[in-house]
Design a protein around this motif. Structure first.
Motif, PDB file in Angstrom:
ATOM      1  N   LYS A  10       0.840  -1.203   0.000  1.00  0.00           N
ATOM      2  CA  LYS A  10       0.000   0.000   0.000  1.00  0.00           C
ATOM      3  C   LYS A  10       0.873   1.251   0.000  1.00  0.00           C
ATOM      4  O   LYS A  10       0.589   2.216  -0.705  1.00  0.00           O
ATOM      5  N   ALA A  11       1.926   1.230   0.789  1.00  0.00           N
ATOM      6  CA  ALA A  11       2.845   2.370   0.819  1.00  0.00           C
ATOM      7  C   ALA A  11       3.510   2.553  -0.531  1.00  0.00           C
ATOM      8  O   ALA A  11       3.664   3.677  -1.022  1.00  0.00           O
TER       9      ALA A  11
ATOM     10  N   PRO B  35       4.348   7.008  -5.541  1.00  0.00           N
ATOM     11  CA  PRO B  35       4.366   7.923  -6.690  1.00  0.00           C
ATOM     12  C   PRO B  35       3.452   9.138  -6.512  1.00  0.00           C
ATOM     13  O   PRO B  35       3.768  10.216  -7.002  1.00  0.00           O
ATOM     14  N   THR B  36       2.345   8.976  -5.796  1.00  0.00           N
ATOM     15  CA  THR B  36       1.479  10.137  -5.578  1.00  0.00           C
ATOM     16  C   THR B  36       2.180  11.171  -4.723  1.00  0.00           C
ATOM     17  O   THR B  36       2.097  12.371  -4.994  1.00  0.00           O
ATOM     18  N   VAL B  37       2.871  10.705  -3.689  1.00  0.00           N
ATOM     19  CA  VAL B  37       3.599  11.628  -2.807  1.00  0.00           C
ATOM     20  C   VAL B  37       4.753  12.277  -3.557  1.00  0.00           C
ATOM     21  O   VAL B  37       4.946  13.494  -3.482  1.00  0.00           O
TER      22      VAL B  37
ATOM     23  N   ALA C  64      -0.217   2.582  -9.627  1.00  0.00           N
ATOM     24  CA  ALA C  64       0.492   3.622  -8.876  1.00  0.00           C
ATOM     25  C   ALA C  64       0.823   4.818  -9.766  1.00  0.00           C
ATOM     26  O   ALA C  64       0.672   5.976  -9.357  1.00  0.00           O
ATOM     27  N   ILE C  65       1.248   4.554 -10.996  1.00  0.00           N
ATOM     28  CA  ILE C  65       1.565   5.646 -11.921  1.00  0.00           C
ATOM     29  C   ILE C  65       0.287   6.374 -12.341  1.00  0.00           C
ATOM     30  O   ILE C  65       0.276   7.607 -12.458  1.00  0.00           O
ATOM     31  N   ALA C  66      -0.790   5.641 -12.545  1.00  0.00           N
ATOM     32  CA  ALA C  66      -2.072   6.297 -12.875  1.00  0.00           C
ATOM     33  C   ALA C  66      -2.512   7.197 -11.722  1.00  0.00           C
ATOM     34  O   ALA C  66      -3.004   8.306 -11.954  1.00  0.00           O
TER      35      ALA C  66
ATOM     36  N   MET D  53       9.569   7.846 -13.069  1.00  0.00           N
ATOM     37  CA  MET D  53       9.104   6.697 -12.284  1.00  0.00           C
ATOM     38  C   MET D  53       8.586   5.592 -13.197  1.00  0.00           C
ATOM     39  O   MET D  53       8.887   4.415 -12.983  1.00  0.00           O
ATOM     40  N   ALA D  54       7.799   5.956 -14.198  1.00  0.00           N
ATOM     41  CA  ALA D  54       7.237   4.948 -15.113  1.00  0.00           C
ATOM     42  C   ALA D  54       8.351   4.199 -15.847  1.00  0.00           C
ATOM     43  O   ALA D  54       8.290   2.968 -15.979  1.00  0.00           O
ATOM     44  N   GLN D  55       9.348   4.922 -16.306  1.00  0.00           N
ATOM     45  CA  GLN D  55      10.471   4.276 -17.000  1.00  0.00           C
ATOM     46  C   GLN D  55      11.249   3.380 -16.041  1.00  0.00           C
ATOM     47  O   GLN D  55      11.613   2.258 -16.389  1.00  0.00           O
ATOM     48  N   SER D  56      11.474   3.873 -14.830  1.00  0.00           N
ATOM     49  CA  SER D  56      12.214   3.085 -13.840  1.00  0.00           C
ATOM     50  C   SER D  56      11.445   1.838 -13.417  1.00  0.00           C
ATOM     51  O   SER D  56      12.053   0.814 -13.091  1.00  0.00           O
TER      52      SER D  56
END
Length: 145
Positions: free
Chosen positions: A17-18, A23-25, A95-97, A120-123
């Protein structure tokens, strides 16, 4: 897994969950400040996401505190590497969405937010075509240019 579990001694599942909220944080803090719209959108994501359906407000506060402490105590590269270990591909995409929704919360995606999400998405090795589809859907739902 270790960063998130180590931070609070979380029960199994809280690390995932964290990781989903990280990614939002990172996106909300990418331009140096979290706007009220972003905070409201994070609350909405948590409220309506089945990932958090069994969590109480205290659970959510604890998970968000874990993410914030991890963000303050580590470089983003370590957090992204941890997400890659903890999250299966479908939750990486989720998470990316979520991060895209946070970036679009105030009606405008700032360059630092966009850069953070792309990085982040690429990583997280999200395929470009999948990323593009998610971005299109989020932008339509958020009514962003």
């Amino acid at each position: 897994m270790a960063i998130f579990i180590r931070m609070r001694g979380n029960e199994p599942g809280d690390d995932m969950k964290a990781a989903v909220l990280t990614p939002t944080v990172l996106t909300a803090c990418a331009d140096g400040e979290q706007t009220p719209e972003e905070a409201e959108k994070i609350a909405s994501i948590i409220q309506f996401s089945p990932i958090f359906k069994d969590d109480t407000p205290l659970d959510i506060d604890r998970i968000l505190s874990t993410v914030m402490e991890a963000w303050r105590g580590n470089d983003t590269g370590a957090l992204i590497a941890e997400m890659k270990v903890v999250l299966p591909m479908p939750l990486r995409e989720t998470a990316i969405a979520f991060a895209m929704r946070i970036a679009a919360a105030d009606g405008e995606i700032h360059q630092k937010e966009a850069d953070a999400i792309v990085h982040m998405a690429q990583s997280l090795e999200i395929p470009e075509a999948t990323y593009d589809k998610r971005a299109d859907v989020v932008m339509i739902l958020q009514r962003c240019p």
